[in-house]
Design an enzyme around this catalytic site. Structure first.
Site, PDB file in Angstrom:
ATOM      1  N   GLU A 284      45.612  34.592  85.860  1.00 14.54           N
ATOM      2  CA  GLU A 284      45.077  35.938  85.236  1.00 14.54           C
ATOM      3  C   GLU A 284      43.870  36.152  85.398  1.00 14.54           C
ATOM      4  O   GLU A 284      42.845  36.340  85.499  1.00 14.54           O
ATOM      5  CB  GLU A 284      44.853  36.270  82.910  1.00 14.54           C
ATOM      6  CG  GLU A 284      46.074  35.336  82.392  1.00 14.54           C
ATOM      7  CD  GLU A 284      46.489  35.601  81.112  1.00 14.54           C
ATOM      8  OE1 GLU A 284      47.730  35.265  80.777  1.00 14.54           O
ATOM      9  OE2 GLU A 284      45.170  36.382  80.403  1.00 14.54           O
ATOM     10  N   CYS A 318      39.062  42.905  81.256  1.00  9.87           N
ATOM     11  CA  CYS A 318      39.939  43.180  82.604  1.00  9.87           C
ATOM     12  C   CYS A 318      41.036  44.304  82.459  1.00  9.87           C
ATOM     13  O   CYS A 318      41.268  45.010  83.068  1.00  9.87           O
ATOM     14  CB  CYS A 318      40.506  41.508  82.768  1.00  9.87           C
ATOM     15  SG  CYS A 318      41.600  41.781  81.270  1.00  9.87           S
ATOM     16  N   GLU A 420      37.742  46.613  91.735  1.00 13.19           N
ATOM     17  CA  GLU A 420      36.776  46.173  89.982  1.00 13.19           C
ATOM     18  C   GLU A 420      35.328  46.027  90.232  1.00 13.19           C
ATOM     19  O   GLU A 420      35.138  45.269  90.435  1.00 13.19           O
ATOM     20  CB  GLU A 420      37.438  44.656  89.629  1.00 13.19           C
ATOM     21  CG  GLU A 420      37.317  44.539  88.090  1.00 13.19           C
ATOM     22  CD  GLU A 420      37.515  43.498  87.790  1.00 13.19           C
ATOM     23  OE1 GLU A 420      37.548  42.005  88.330  1.00 13.19           O
ATOM     24  OE2 GLU A 420      38.444  43.513  86.710  1.00 13.19           O
TER      25      GLU A 420
HETATM   26  P1  NAD Z   1      35.196  33.618  88.175  1.00  9.08           P
HETATM   27  O1  NAD Z   1      36.590  33.990  88.684  1.00  9.08           O
HETATM   28  O2  NAD Z   1      33.836  33.986  88.845  1.00  9.08           O
HETATM   29  O3  NAD Z   1      34.716  32.721  86.979  1.00  9.08           O
HETATM   30  C1  NAD Z   1      36.367  32.401  86.168  1.00  9.08           C
HETATM   31  C2  NAD Z   1      36.414  30.839  86.401  1.00  9.08           C
HETATM   32  O4  NAD Z   1      36.713  30.090  87.467  1.00  9.08           O
HETATM   33  C3  NAD Z   1      34.101  30.329  86.146  1.00  9.08           C
HETATM   34  O5  NAD Z   1      34.542  29.392  84.766  1.00  9.08           O
HETATM   35  C4  NAD Z   1      34.132  29.678  87.238  1.00  9.08           C
HETATM   36  O6  NAD Z   1      33.332  28.643  86.873  1.00  9.08           O
HETATM   37  C5  NAD Z   1      35.126  29.147  87.776  1.00  9.08           C
HETATM   38  N1  NAD Z   1      35.311  29.385  88.704  1.00  9.08           N
HETATM   39  C6  NAD Z   1      35.186  29.318  89.795  1.00  9.08           C
HETATM   40  N2  NAD Z   1      35.368  29.277  91.526  1.00  9.08           N
HETATM   41  C7  NAD Z   1      35.730  28.068  91.010  1.00  9.08           C
HETATM   42  C8  NAD Z   1      36.669  27.392  92.436  1.00  9.08           C
HETATM   43  N3  NAD Z   1      36.290  28.115  93.569  1.00  9.08           N
HETATM   44  N4  NAD Z   1      37.474  27.123  91.907  1.00  9.08           N
HETATM   45  C9  NAD Z   1      37.542  26.440  90.307  1.00  9.08           C
HETATM   46  N5  NAD Z   1      36.958  27.655  89.423  1.00  9.08           N
HETATM   47  C10 NAD Z   1      36.614  28.137  90.025  1.00  9.08           C
HETATM   48  O7  NAD Z   1      35.366  34.971  86.804  1.00  9.08           O
HETATM   49  P2  NAD Z   1      33.801  35.799  85.815  1.00  9.08           P
HETATM   50  O8  NAD Z   1      32.911  36.529  86.698  1.00  9.08           O
HETATM   51  O9  NAD Z   1      34.014  34.706  85.000  1.00  9.08           O
HETATM   52  O10 NAD Z   1      35.202  36.746  85.081  1.00  9.08           O
HETATM   53  C11 NAD Z   1      35.734  38.436  85.446  1.00  9.08           C
HETATM   54  C12 NAD Z   1      36.134  38.310  86.090  1.00  9.08           C
HETATM   55  O11 NAD Z   1      38.109  38.153  85.517  1.00  9.08           O
HETATM   56  C13 NAD Z   1      36.871  39.734  86.515  1.00  9.08           C
HETATM   57  O12 NAD Z   1      37.596  40.267  87.072  1.00  9.08           O
HETATM   58  C14 NAD Z   1      37.995  40.252  85.183  1.00  9.08           C
HETATM   59  O13 NAD Z   1      39.028  40.924  85.520  1.00  9.08           O
HETATM   60  C15 NAD Z   1      38.868  39.168  84.994  1.00  9.08           C
HETATM   61  N6  NAD Z   1      39.756  38.382  84.241  1.00  9.08           N
HETATM   62  C16 NAD Z   1      40.649  38.808  83.914  1.00  9.08           C
HETATM   63  C17 NAD Z   1      41.920  38.729  82.940  1.00  9.08           C
HETATM   64  C18 NAD Z   1      43.370  38.578  82.951  1.00  9.08           C
HETATM   65  O14 NAD Z   1      43.424  38.518  81.661  1.00  9.08           O
HETATM   66  N7  NAD Z   1      43.399  38.928  84.257  1.00  9.08           N
HETATM   67  C19 NAD Z   1      40.585  38.607  81.642  1.00  9.08           C
HETATM   68  C20 NAD Z   1      39.633  38.166  81.865  1.00  9.08           C
HETATM   69  C21 NAD Z   1      38.949  38.327  83.164  1.00  9.08           C
HETATM   70  O1  6OD Z   2      44.546  39.631  74.380  1.00  4.79           O
HETATM   71  C1  6OD Z   2      44.507  38.779  75.237  1.00  4.79           C
HETATM   72  O2  6OD Z   2      44.974  37.731  74.983  1.00  4.79           O
HETATM   73  C2  6OD Z   2      43.709  38.854  76.818  1.00  4.79           C
HETATM   74  N1  6OD Z   2      44.666  37.823  77.458  1.00  4.79           N
HETATM   75  C3  6OD Z   2      43.523  39.667  77.473  1.00  4.79           C
HETATM   76  C4  6OD Z   2      42.604  39.961  78.097  1.00  4.79           C
HETATM   77  C5  6OD Z   2      41.359  40.452  77.994  1.00  4.79           C
HETATM   78  C6  6OD Z   2      40.778  40.550  79.689  1.00  4.79           C
HETATM   79  O3  6OD Z   2      39.594  40.796  79.296  1.00  4.79           O
END
Ligand code: NAD
Ligand code: 6OD
Length: 516
Positions: A284, A318, A420
């Site tokens: 996700e 997100c 983003e």
């Molecule tokens: P991130 O990818 O920087 O980190 C997420 C997790 O991955 C953290 O626990 C981090 O320590 C770990 N991580 C980082 N590099 C890694 C690697 N090489 N191998 C394994 N683990 C690793 O994301 P973030 O900054 O914590 O969150 C923000 C991002 O998440 C935004 O891009 C947002 O859009 C996305 N997001 C998506 C959803 C969705 O449902 N699609 C939901 C929430 C957030």
């Molecule tokens: O509502 C949810 O189940 C979900 N995965 C939300 C994600 C939000 C992103 O920031």
């Protein structure tokens, strides 16, 4: 937590403010201890490596977080593997589901502690954590405890060569130890969105929370322990991502499947890691989601809806909207109204009831957001409001504050419109026709979510199928039903979770053919 451990590893209830502090409404916290949770025990750093967790509200040090290396990750995976073969496997489905309901009830009972932990880590308004993050954490367990009891499987009567019949039926089996790697924006909500269905299906998990938000994962360990979830079923290892705990977990051969929420680039790295051993992944990822407002909309509802989609959680969702397209007839009126509603969002302390918006997660993330704020001006944007750092009282000046920001007049090619940002900001552009709106909305490498505002039912249906995104909300945004498919297309991810789709990811079908 066993009493013997308490002096070394104080429970998260140490987050509680003293009554005097509460009276004075000052930001005070007794230093919490963040610990790994492995095989039902809280442990500190074996290597001695740890990192700082600072408050997004004022920059103060909240605590030191242990960083798991090989030894802790190995121990967590081994504990989870042993638990797979132990009592967790033998527990009848109804008992397992009952245990998850008990987890939900315990989160509800300890809601104040979870809210404190989430608010301290993220700086989000307390009201938001109380209404969204923590109740959804409990709801995720309840929902999947319920759903897992109602999953149909197939059964066929198959003719055999001797003129009799065989019974061909399928059963769902867990995948094994699931690695759960989480982001910081909705920490408990997004972690439990994966942990609950994984456990419901009989897997065991090793969770790696974001380095920015160690609090609620540690607290969830206490809850698992207190309701009697067997040792090793739920494990937490804290640490960083690349070259640290996240990577160690993703590449660990004992992990059978990886579920990840976070940035697209990290998702790509995790997918590559999962290729070794041919392990399934659910990703996700990020988004650059459009909000489309037609002139025939309920104007007030659309302004309120887009305001939430842009600014909720300081824009760190997100599913949030960073590109708004408004039909030309109402364009200027809409820009004015959204500006007025954005200007009511007062940045402030999480526990202040008048706070409308919290800080970003960290000063590092603020640097990234402010770089886009500068880029917008360089690319010729008209700044409608915001654009910088708000003036805050001295006590909060060290926090990661940023102003809610709106721009118009940028070219669609600007990086501000294409990438983003993950902050409280949006660009608003006009459109004339439905076809033009669709073309603008779909001109993106992402495909997570969209929000459309119109009173025309036919148009709603056309937009619903025309927008290239995993989730299209019409006259709403972030209205969730946990049974529905959730996930993104293109750079926004792979796979769907939610309802049966989660259960399909976290289990495998085995066909059994009984002849004779
Ligand atoms: P991130 O990818 O920087 O980190 C997420 C997790 O991955 C953290 O626990 C981090 O320590 C770990 N991580 C980082 N590099 C890694 C690697 N090489 N191998 C394994 N683990 C690793 O994301 P973030 O900054 O914590 O969150 C923000 C991002 O998440 C935004 O891009 C947002 O859009 C996305 N997001 C998506 C959803 C969705 O449902 N699609 C939901 C929430 C957030
Ligand atoms: O509502 C949810 O189940 C979900 N995965 C939300 C994600 C939000 C992103 O920031």
């Amino acid at each position: 937590m066993p009493a013997a451990l308490r002096p070394r590893m104080p429970a998260m209830s140490s987050f509680h403010s003293t009554p005097r502090a509460a009276e004075l409404n000052v930001w005070i916290m007794l230093s919490p201890t963040f610990a790994h949770f492995i095989n039902n025990k809280f442990i500190g750093s074996r290597s001695g490596r740890q990192f700082e967790k600072r408050s997004p509200v004022d920059g103060s040090l909240i605590g030191m977080v242990p960083e798991a290396g090989d030894s802790e990750v190995d121990a967590a995976v081994e504990a989870a593997q042993a638990a797979l073969l132990g009592p967790w496997r033998r527990l009848p489905l109804s008992h397992r589901a009952g245990m998850l309901e008990a987890v939900a009830a315990e989160i509800d009972r300890r809601a104040d502690e979870f809210i404190d932990a989430e608010v301290h880590d993220t700086g989000k308004p307390r009201a938001l954590a109380s209404h969204l993050d923590i109740p959804r954490g409990a709801a995720n367990f309840r929902a999947f405890a319920d759903m897992v009891k109602n999953v149909p499987t197939e059964c066929f009567e198959t003719p055999t060569p001797d003129g009799r019949t065989a019974l061909n039926y399928s059963v769902r089996v867990p995948r094994g130890v699931v690695g759960v790697i989480c982001p910081w924006n909705l920490p408990l909500l997004l972690m439990t969105w994966k942990v609950a269905p994984a456990l419901a299906c009989g897997n065991t998990v090793v969770v790696k929370p974001s380095e920015e938000t160690p609090g609620t994962a540690t607290l969830l360990g206490e809850v698992m322990q207190s309701v009697g979830v067997p040792s090793g079923v739920f494990n937490v290892v804290h640490g960083l991502g690349e070259g640290s705990t996240g990577e160690l977990l993703a590449t660990h051969p004992g992990i059978a499947a990886i579920t990840f929420t976070g940035e697209t680039r990290t998702g790509e790295a995790i997918m590559k890691a999962a290729a070794d051993g041919v392990r399934p992944v659910s990703l996700e990822l990020g988004g650059k989601n459009p909000g489309i407002v037609f002139a025939d909309c309920d104007f007030e509802a659309a302004v309120a809806g887009i305001n939430r989609a842009v600014f909720l959680n300081c824009g760190q969702i997100c599913l949030g909207t960073e590109r708004v397209y408004v039909q030309r007839e109402i364009f200027e009126r809409f820009v004015r109204a959204l500006r007025e509603s954005a200007e009511t969002l007062k940045p402030g302390h999480p526990s202040d009831k008048s706070t409308g918006i919290g800080p970003l997660i960290s000063l590092k993330h603020r640097d990234k957001v402010l770089e886009y704020y500068r880029m917008a001006i360089d690319d010729g944007a008209r700044l409608v409001c915001g654009g910088g750092i708000p003036r805050m009282p001295d006590a909060l000046a060290g926090g990661a504050w940023v102003q809610p920001t709106i721009w118009t007049d940028l070219p669609e090619s600007s990086r501000v419109v294409r990438e983003e940002i993950f902050g409280p900001c949006c660009h608003i552009a006009p459109f004339s026709t439905e076809d033009e709106a669709l073309a603008l909305a779909n001109d993106t490498p992402y495909g997570l979510a969209a929000t459309v505002w119109t009173r025309d039912v036919g148009r709603s249906k056309r937009m619903g199928s025309g927008v290239a995104a995993g989730i299209v909300w019409i006259n709403s945004w972030f209205l969730r039903d946990l049974r529905t498919p959730f996930g993104g297309s293109k750079l926004s991810g792979i796979g769907r979770e939610g309802g049966i789709h989660s259960l399909e990811f976290y289990s495998e079908l085995r066909n059994i053919c009984v002849a004779g």
